[in-house]
Design a protein around this motif. Structure first.
Motif, PDB file in Angstrom:
ATOM      1  N   GLY A 187      49.805  41.483  32.100  1.00 14.92           N
ATOM      2  CA  GLY A 187      49.190  41.819  33.387  1.00 14.92           C
ATOM      3  C   GLY A 187      49.928  42.942  34.064  1.00 14.92           C
ATOM      4  N   SER A 191      49.068  40.512  38.656  1.00 17.03           N
ATOM      5  CA  SER A 191      48.854  39.351  37.769  1.00 17.03           C
ATOM      6  C   SER A 191      50.120  38.520  37.639  1.00 17.03           C
ATOM      7  N   HIS A 206      45.963  33.101  35.966  1.00 16.82           N
ATOM      8  CA  HIS A 206      46.153  34.395  35.295  1.00 16.82           C
ATOM      9  C   HIS A 206      44.938  35.266  35.586  1.00 16.82           C
ATOM     10  N   THR A 208      43.466  39.197  37.678  1.00 14.35           N
ATOM     11  CA  THR A 208      43.695  40.481  38.338  1.00 14.35           C
ATOM     12  C   THR A 208      42.430  40.821  39.105  1.00 14.35           C
ATOM     13  N   PRO A 249      44.365  39.111  31.671  1.00 16.14           N
ATOM     14  CA  PRO A 249      43.966  38.300  32.826  1.00 16.14           C
ATOM     15  C   PRO A 249      42.466  38.348  33.058  1.00 16.14           C
TER      16      PRO A 249
END
Length: 556
Positions: A187, A191, A206, A208, A249
């Motif tokens: 990430g 993240s 997890h 973004t 992510p």
């Protein structure tokens, strides 16, 4: 503020602002946008080799915890109830990549046995991936860096996270092993922070947001959840880079509840906003209309122009990027972006490398004492040139020196270089959009330098507008968090937004003088190019041409 006023503050929103140089946590009043308190911790940067820039992800996470706790202590000292903090937003340095072990929660490096250059962390300024770019270019017909551009919005460059991840997979045995074992997570900084703060190895989220995913390899990745066509492009790019999709992510909007804080003074508070730093500044400057633009002056310099719900592909070296998506059911808004690698970093270089400054603030005094560079021009291409050139072979130069030149002239030339680079970005945006901007909204730490702001107005030949509340990046993340469904304490309706007082800088030189100085700058830029060539891979072996047949079938 009277004690009675403190008791009537209403809902508050916290904002984690994780940048290249420091981490901060700021708390805003959701009704007035007033900044109530904050705490800041500087982050160490390491330069183990020329062109390599690194930071420690554990240090960054620790700095976030420290900033949150210290800010809460300050609020309590002001008699402000921290239970009024109803949401937290995250803004972060983009493109900087982390790979970690989901079973231990640790970044994938061993400080006892792995040399320092194998930290599992590549900062956005890092150039070590140039050989990776050269190798990937050989898979593209004609080695055309723009081959991806009309599919993703970006040229192939060392700047972006997909290239950094490919380098890590190629060069770090611990990551290759963890990917093979199914233990690796990848990430950008957002993240890493959201996963860690929402539980880490014990159920951390997890994810973004679209603005950070857009910088991984732009629209191909960040629009994953939007259309089947984009999902197909997503798969194509990952096959090209040979990156396993399972380590990535989940892509979410910029304003929704991702998870809850699992420790510390704000346990149970939702993390509900996430924006890459430049998109956060665009939101914080309230640039919600097509054609509105802002320029942020930090370590680098980033000019974003909102293009509304249409993606405009640049013909002048800019990037097509996602500006924001403020809710799961809200539309995606796009922007044109111009990126300059070295802005505030040039002042740090004058201080730390040349020693002509004792503090970064001293550059304003030195420049003001002479009011001119006396024909000296500084091109700070320490990491190559970004927009609009995308030229990794460039290196920094100072030219036009005479025996009369002194440190004051060099300080002035350094500030002027920031302004000239911004002028190049603005010119490109004006050409792509067809309607010239009539003013530029600015933010970031360097905007406290009045000499710089006046220089910027002179070189652009338009007014420069600086908000009285300079923390626009953190404010943008707070606005996204407070507006999220399930939080609903910050209205983003235009009529509800609080007007911000501004300081204006008007041009004080004639356009002819501005054009003359800009032309000399462009001449210096040309002299900075082609200083570095790279035909050798990072392990010292010649690069091997790959088959172009697969690439043609994938990308056309």
């Amino acid at each position: 503020m009277a004690a009675s006023d403190r008791m009537m503050l209403g809902p508050l929103v916290g904002s984690i602002d994780q940048g290249t140089s420091s981490t901060r946590f700021l708390v805003f009043n959701a009704k007035t946008s007033e900044l109530l308190s904050h705490h800041q911790v500087e982050i160490m940067q390491k330069f183990p080799k020329e062109g390599w820039v690194e930071q420690d992800p554990k240090e960054i996470l620790s700095s976030v915890h420290e900033c949150v706790e210290k800010t809460c202590e300050k609020l309590q000292q002001l008699n402000i109830d921290i239970t009024n903090i109803k949401a937290i937003g995250v803004s972060n340095q983009r493109e900087t990549t982390v790979v970690w072990d989901k079973t231990t929660g640790e970044p994938l490096y061993n400080v006892l046995y792995i040399p320092v250059h194998l930290f599992m962390f590549s900062v956005w300024l890092d150039l070590r991936t140039q050989a990776t770019v050269e190798r990937l270019l050989k898979k593209i017909p004609g080695k055309n860096k723009s081959f991806f551009k009309f599919r993703t919005g970006l040229p192939l460059s060392t700047y972006f996270s997909a290239v950094k991840l490919r380098w890590l997979l190629d060069n770090v045995e611990e990551i290759k092993q963890a990917v093979g074992d199914g233990r690796a997570m990848f990430g950008t900084i957002d993240s890493w922070l959201i996963w860690s703060l929402t539980g880490g190895k014990n159920g951390g989220v997890h994810c973004t947001d679209v603005t950070n995913a857009t910088q991984f390899f732009n629209n191909t990745l960040s629009d994953l959840a939007l259309t089947t066509y984009i999902y197909k492009l997503f798969c194509i790019v990952f096959r090209f880079f040979d990156i396993p999709m399972e380590i990535l992510p989940k892509v979410r909007s910029s304003s929704e509840i991702y998870g809850l804080m699992k420790s510390g003074a704000l346990t149970g508070v939702p993390i509900s906003g996430c924006l890459g730093d430049q998109s956060a500044a665009l939101v914080g400057q309230m640039c919600f209309q097509d054609g509105q633009a802002k320029n942020t002056y930090g370590t680098g310099c980033f000019l974003l122009c909102n293009t509304g719900q249409k993606s405009v592909f640049s013909e002048h070296g800019l990037l097509t990027t996602i500006a924001y998506k403020l809710g799961r059911d809200k539309p995606v808004c796009y922007a044109l972006e111009g990126s300059v690698a070295i802005a505030g970093a040039v002042v740090r270089w004058l201080r730390d490398n040349l020693g002509i400054l004792k503090t970064s603030q001293e550059v304003e005094k030195l420049a003001a004492e002479v009011g001119t560079s006396y024909g000296c021009y500084f091109v700070p291409a320490f990491s190559g040139l970004y927009a609009p050139y995308w030229e990794p072979s460039a290196r920094g130069i100072i030219c036009g020196l005479t025996q009369f030149t002194n440190k004051n002239h060099i300080a002035f030339a350094a500030l002027e270089a920031v302004c000239f680079q911004t002028r190049e970005l603005l010119d490109a945006i004006n050409k792509d959009c067809g309607v010239p901007l009539n003013q530029l909204q600015v933010d970031g730490g360097m905007t406290n330098n009045k000499v710089l702001m006046q220089l910027q107005s002179d070189i652009l030949c338009i007014p420069v507008v600086k908000p009285s509340m300079p923390e626009t990046t953190a404010l943008g993340a707070a606005m996204a968090a407070g507006a999220a469904e399930g939080v609903g304490i910050w209205s983003l309706n235009p009529g509800d937004l609080t007007a911000v007082t501004c300081e204006r800088f008007e041009p004080q030189i004639n356009p002819e003088e501005s054009e003359f100085r800009f032309a000399r700058w462009k001449k210096a830029v040309m002299k900075s190019m082609d200083w570095v060539t790279s035909d050798i891979s990072s392990n010292g072996k010649p690069e091997i041409d790959a088959s172009q047949v697969l690439v043609i079938s994938l990308l056309t």
